[in-house]
Design an enzyme around this catalytic site. Structure first.
Site, PDB file in Angstrom:
ATOM      1  N   CYS A 174       0.826  -1.204   0.000  1.00  0.00           N
ATOM      2  CA  CYS A 174       0.000   0.000   0.000  1.00  0.00           C
ATOM      3  C   CYS A 174       0.863   1.258   0.000  1.00  0.00           C
ATOM      4  O   CYS A 174       2.039   1.233   0.359  1.00  0.00           O
ATOM      5  CB  CYS A 174      -0.878   0.056   1.262  1.00  0.00           C
ATOM      6  SG  CYS A 174      -1.937  -1.368   1.542  1.00  0.00           S
ATOM      7  N   CYS A 191      -2.780   4.992   2.685  1.00  0.00           N
ATOM      8  CA  CYS A 191      -3.923   4.102   2.450  1.00  0.00           C
ATOM      9  C   CYS A 191      -4.970   4.258   3.549  1.00  0.00           C
ATOM     10  O   CYS A 191      -4.635   4.292   4.747  1.00  0.00           O
ATOM     11  CB  CYS A 191      -3.445   2.652   2.397  1.00  0.00           C
ATOM     12  SG  CYS A 191      -4.781   1.482   2.005  1.00  0.00           S
ATOM     13  N   CYS A 230      -2.691  -3.032  -3.384  1.00  0.00           N
ATOM     14  CA  CYS A 230      -3.933  -2.813  -2.649  1.00  0.00           C
ATOM     15  C   CYS A 230      -5.007  -2.263  -3.587  1.00  0.00           C
ATOM     16  O   CYS A 230      -4.729  -1.410  -4.438  1.00  0.00           O
ATOM     17  CB  CYS A 230      -3.673  -1.826  -1.512  1.00  0.00           C
ATOM     18  SG  CYS A 230      -5.144  -1.283  -0.632  1.00  0.00           S
ATOM     19  N   CYS A 285      -6.008   1.798  -2.132  1.00  0.00           N
ATOM     20  CA  CYS A 285      -5.182   2.998  -2.360  1.00  0.00           C
ATOM     21  C   CYS A 285      -4.504   3.002  -3.721  1.00  0.00           C
ATOM     22  O   CYS A 285      -3.868   3.983  -4.102  1.00  0.00           O
ATOM     23  CB  CYS A 285      -4.138   3.143  -1.258  1.00  0.00           C
ATOM     24  SG  CYS A 285      -2.896   1.821  -1.217  1.00  0.00           S
TER      25      CYS A 285
END
Length: 356
Positions: free
Chosen positions: A36, A40, A67, A70
């Site tokens: 991430c 995030c 992810c 994000c």
């Protein structure tokens, strides 16, 4: 300097969603296998499950997947409002002759725009706008149009300025280029910017991003090798590579069947062939490549050959990273290298021989 920062400080930035680290550091979460941005919005992982990396490439190499909240694979340039607005304005006003006054009228400080574009693209916004105009003139010449028509289409008020621009790129003024060249130069649009392709009727000799600083020198060497017979034109090889590039950027295929003419020493050609054995979605270090060709002591020579590659994407020098997994130099710009690695992550679970 970011990575004088300790992992504990980076974890604190993750918990605080500190925007100062966005795009400059990433976290891989061992309990989920996901990586991430530090900003995030997802629930924060435990400290012991966090691994911090400088680049997206390092996260992918370590086996983490992006992810879905994000979107760390989104290029930093796309998330920058200054760049996003300027690129949108450039697309809307193709025929406009851009100046710093226009940037001020958009509500931005020219120095801020200049720094943002230099950081992400290696060129200023005004240089990018000028290159886009040059592309339009190039297209007119390629279609057999007159130099004056190409100049007007490109928005150059001065014939000498247009001739100089073409000369800086190709090495000759447009009026002095051969009408029936052996090596034909054409312009190919891609989502990462215009590319210059040089081909004859049998093979591709060069494929580079149009803003690469080494491009004029590479074209000069090809013109010398072809005894001056290099000019503007298009061959079936251009059509083939354009089709394959479109499939690549659309995520349909990373396989390139375009025949290549490699211009380099026997050692350099060996390195380039080895690069083509690296599957999409994978990366190698310079040391890995040196060992693979049976020359483990020749790491620096491998790096030089990698940098001398003049057929971008098809000879995938962007798949070579530093020993620590970080992105190293790339003639097309590190932002493009990151984006290419991100695009190829989608191919990682597909055909592992896609670029052989």
């Amino acid at each position: 300097m970011l990575f004088q920062t300790s992992d504990d400080d980076l974890y604190a930035a993750l918990v605080a969603r500190d925007a100062a680290y966005d795009g400059r550091a990433f976290v891989g979460v061992t309990s989920t296998g996901i990586f991430c941005r530090l900003t995030c919005p997802a629930r924060k992982p435990k400290r012991e499950n966090c691994r911090f990396y400088r680049t997206v490439a390092a996260c992918l190499t370590a086996g983490f997947r992006p992810c879905k909240r994000c979107h760390p694979l989104t290029a930093a340039a796309e998330a920058d409002a200054v760049i996003r607005d300027c690129l949108a304005a450039l697309a809307e006003r193709e025929d406009h002759r851009w100046s710093e006054d226009d940037i001020v009228a958009m509500g931005y400080d020219p120095s801020t725009v200049r720094r943002a574009f230099k950081r992400h693209f290696g060129m200023t916004f005004l240089e990018m706008a000028r290159l886009d105009r040059l592309r339009r003139g190039f297209t007119v010449l390629n279609d057999g149009g007159r130099v004056i028509d190409a100049q007007l289409e490109a928005g150059f008020l001065s014939p000498s300025a247009f001739r100089d621009a073409i000369s800086r790129l190709i090495g000759e003024a447009p009026g002095r280029l051969p009408a029936d060249p052996i090596l034909c130069v054409d312009w190919i649009e891609t989502p990462l910017g215009a590319m210059i392709a040089v081909a004859d009727n049998r093979a591709l000799h060069l494929l580079e991003f149009a803003d690469r600083k080494a491009l004029p020198g590479e074209l000069k060497r090809l013109r010398t090798a072809g005894r001056g017979s290099l000019g503007i034109g298009r061959t079936p090889v251009h059509d083939l590579v354009a089709t394959e590039l479109a499939a690549f950027f659309a995520g349909r295929s990373a396989r390139f069947a375009t025949p290549l003419a490699l211009h380099g020493s026997a050692f350099a050609c060996t390195v380039w062939q080895e690069l083509r054995r690296i599957a999409p979605g994978e990366t190698r270090s310079y040391s890995d490549v040196a060992r693979a060709i049976g020359r483990p002591e020749a790491v620096r020579a491998v790096a030089r050959a990698n940098g001398a590659n003049q057929i971008a994407l098809i000879v995938p020098c962007h798949r070579v990273v530093g020993a620590d997994g970080g992105l190293t130099g790339y003639g097309g710009g590190l932002w493009r290298k990151q984006k290419l690695i991100e695009i190829e992550a989608a191919f990682a679970c597909g055909d592992k021989t896609a670029c052989q």
